[in-house]
Design an enzyme around this catalytic site. Structure first.
Site, PDB file in Angstrom:
ATOM      1  N   LYS A 112       0.819  -1.207   0.000  1.00 43.41           N
ATOM      2  CA  LYS A 112       0.000   0.000   0.000  1.00 43.41           C
ATOM      3  C   LYS A 112       0.861   1.269   0.000  1.00 43.41           C
ATOM      4  O   LYS A 112       0.429   2.326  -0.444  1.00 43.41           O
ATOM      5  CB  LYS A 112      -0.925   0.010   1.214  1.00 43.41           C
ATOM      6  CG  LYS A 112      -1.790  -1.246   1.346  1.00 43.41           C
ATOM      7  CD  LYS A 112      -3.172  -1.015   0.888  1.00 43.41           C
ATOM      8  CE  LYS A 112      -4.193  -2.120   1.021  1.00 43.41           C
ATOM      9  NZ  LYS A 112      -3.855  -3.479   1.301  1.00 43.41           N
TER      10      LYS A 112
HETATM   11  C1  LIG Z   1      -4.566  -4.626   0.889  1.00 42.47           C
HETATM   12  C2  LIG Z   1      -3.837  -5.898   0.893  1.00 42.47           C
HETATM   13  C3  LIG Z   1      -4.168  -6.947   0.015  1.00 42.47           C
HETATM   14  C4  LIG Z   1      -5.335  -6.856  -0.935  1.00 42.47           C
HETATM   15  O1  LIG Z   1      -5.141  -5.861  -1.900  1.00 42.47           O
HETATM   16  P1  LIG Z   1      -6.399  -5.355  -2.788  1.00 42.47           P
HETATM   17  O2  LIG Z   1      -5.868  -4.248  -3.607  1.00 42.47           O
HETATM   18  O3  LIG Z   1      -7.422  -4.907  -1.786  1.00 42.47           O
HETATM   19  O4  LIG Z   1      -6.861  -6.516  -3.560  1.00 42.47           O
HETATM   20  C5  LIG Z   1      -3.389  -8.079   0.039  1.00 42.47           C
HETATM   21  N1  LIG Z   1      -2.361  -8.221   0.887  1.00 42.47           N
HETATM   22  C6  LIG Z   1      -2.016  -7.246   1.746  1.00 42.47           C
HETATM   23  C7  LIG Z   1      -0.875  -7.461   2.683  1.00 42.47           C
HETATM   24  C8  LIG Z   1      -2.727  -6.047   1.785  1.00 42.47           C
HETATM   25  O5  LIG Z   1      -2.379  -5.080   2.641  1.00 42.47           O
END
Ligand SMILES: *Cc1c(COP(=O)(O)O)cnc(C)c1O
Length: 462
Positions: A112
């Site tokens: 993120k």
């Molecule tokens: C947010 C997240 C996901 C999922 O990502 P999306 O974009 O919501 O599909 C998977 N793994 C981790 C560690 C995350 O923080």
């Protein structure tokens, strides 16, 4: 470059306005009117360039005149300067033809950060130019919240409120949200699950009076700016494995469909991607949808991969919009069914379009733990539970084309699950080694729109 809503009834916006707005006023999501493409030669030219330079070349056509060329380059430089790896998104090999794309070298140890750090820079630049203040409200299953707080803490023209489901995030995740001391940061523990947090966020955006009064902006994974930032590492990794001269496939641990949708955009831009594989945990609404053609909400069952404990996968609406031939009326109608009955069925034509782009798989809790242990034995790598889900589904989809599995978080973010699975104690990296000693600041709040909006109004008076 213009952005349009998936529900067809909100005004067209520029990149900057779409980014600052988040959710469209008709309840839809913003998508580019046309996806720009890169030629084979332009993609081939990316070989050997820095992550930042590839980021500039991939994102520039989407930004239009919201930022000048040098200004945009500068924002990208600043966004990734705090990453703990020179390559930003390094590739590791797991097995013959199976590669792991490590997306956890940012400040909060999850992918993120790639989007949030850049959004922080872009928001600041745009708001300073406009002399405007905004309130960012986000809902998080754990990682978005900490990444948003890290990106926006201490900025002059922003307050950031993050709702997380009380008791349903890991201790490291919670502490990353509750320990920053900057007073523009507000961590809210909501009595409910992630889908409740996400639903209250949508309610707030649909309360147009509140939205305008406080200058509400969203940075959840529905924000187009975030999706765009994630398109970059599909290019950087594919190019280092021989694209555009060689095809690659990707497996993506998926919750809200943001990360994998970025892969779909990369493919539409001309990157030769053979398969885009959706990997889900036991909260498998996307896998069931791909199998049956019916999108049906069930309760969330908490898992050891909490960032994927989602039943309403917001960004899926963007894929549906294309699958339905960009028909906003059709999207309004299925989304209406969803809010009235918790379910909708996808037309045969749209289902064929989706199956042409995506395949899927599901991994149980037991299999997730098994994979963490197995990968440690086979490769020496300790994977976080989300990345392990990806690695297992990636393994199951190997072919003559290289498979790149996205490692979405550092194992130190989920120490209990990792220890249970393989016995290894993963320590926190040096820059957050004292996380457990810092004092926490958090406000518990009911799963209720009025309770939330009054709390936010109160805080803004101070
Ligand atoms: C947010 C997240 C996901 C999922 O990502 P999306 O974009 O919501 O599909 C998977 N793994 C981790 C560690 C995350 O923080």
């Amino acid at each position: 470059m213009k952005y349009i809503s998936t529900r067809g009834q909100a005004p067209e916006l520029s990149f900057e306005d779409a980014m600052l707005t988040g959710l469209a006023r008709d309840g839809g999501l913003y998508v580019p009117e046309d996806v720009p493409t890169l030629t084979k030669a332009e993609i081939a030219d990316m070989a050997g360039l820095s992550y930042e330079e590839i980021a500039y070349r991939v994102m520039r056509p989407f930004v239009g005149d919201s930022f000048g060329d040098d200004e945009f380059r500068g924002l990208i430089q600043k966004a990734y300067a705090g990453f703990a790896h020179d390559a930003r998104a390094p590739l590791k090999q797991l097995a013959p033809n199976h590669f792991l794309l490590e997306l956890f070298h940012g400040p909060t140890l999850a992918f993120k950060d790639f989007a949030m750090q850049l959004i922080g820079q872009m928001f600041q630049a745009a708001l300073t130019k406009r002399g405007q203040r905004i309130v960012i409200v986000g809902a998080t299953s754990g990682d978005t919240g900490s990444a948003a707080i890290e990106a926006f803490k201490g900025l002059d023209n922003v307050d950031v409120f993050i709702m997380f489901p009380e008791g349903r995030v890991s201790e490291v995740q919670r502490r990353q949200m509750t320990t920053p001391s900057e007073n523009n940061v507000h961590a809210l523990a909501v009595k409910g699950d992630f889908d409740d947090c996400q639903a209250r966020l949508k309610d707030m955006f649909n309360d147009h009076a509140f939205r305008d009064e406080v200058g509400l902006a969203g940075v959840n994974s529905i924000n187009w700016g975030r999706v765009l930032a994630q398109v970059v590492y599909y290019f950087s990794s594919a190019v280092s494995l021989g694209a555009p001269h060689r095809e690659v496939s990707f497996t993506v641990p998926t919750g809200n469909f943001g990360d994998i949708f970025a892969g779909y955009i990369a493919k539409k831009m001309g990157l030769p991607i053979k398969e885009l594989v959706i990997a889900t945990n036991q909260n498998d609404i996307l896998h069931r949808t791909m199998e049956t053609g019916a999108y049906t909400k069930e309760g969330v069952s908490p898992s050891i991969s909490p960032s994927m404990d989602i039943q309403v996968s917001s960004n899926f609406e963007r894929a549906l919009f294309d699958a339905y031939g960009r028909d906003g009326d059709a999207i309004r109608s299925v989304m209406n069914d969803l809010s009235e009955s918790g379910s909708f069925s996808i037309s045969q034509g749209a289902m064929e379009a989706l199956r042409e782009q995506f395949t899927s798989g599901r991994v149980s809790e037991e299999e997730t733990s098994e994979t963490i242990k197995d990968m440690l034995t086979r490769t020496g790598e300790v994977l976080c539970p989300h990345s392990a889900i990806g690695a297992r589904i990636g393994d199951a989809n190997l072919s003559e084309v290289p498979m790149i599995t996205l490692a979405t978080a550092h194992p130190a973010k989920f120490p209990a699950a990792v220890k249970d699975a393989c016995g290894v104690d993963v320590g926190l990296p040096a820059h957050m080694a004292d996380l457990f000693e810092r004092s926490e600041r958090v406000t518990p709040v009911a799963n209720d729109l009025t309770a939330l909006t009054s709390l936010i109004r109160e805080r803004l008076k101070k």
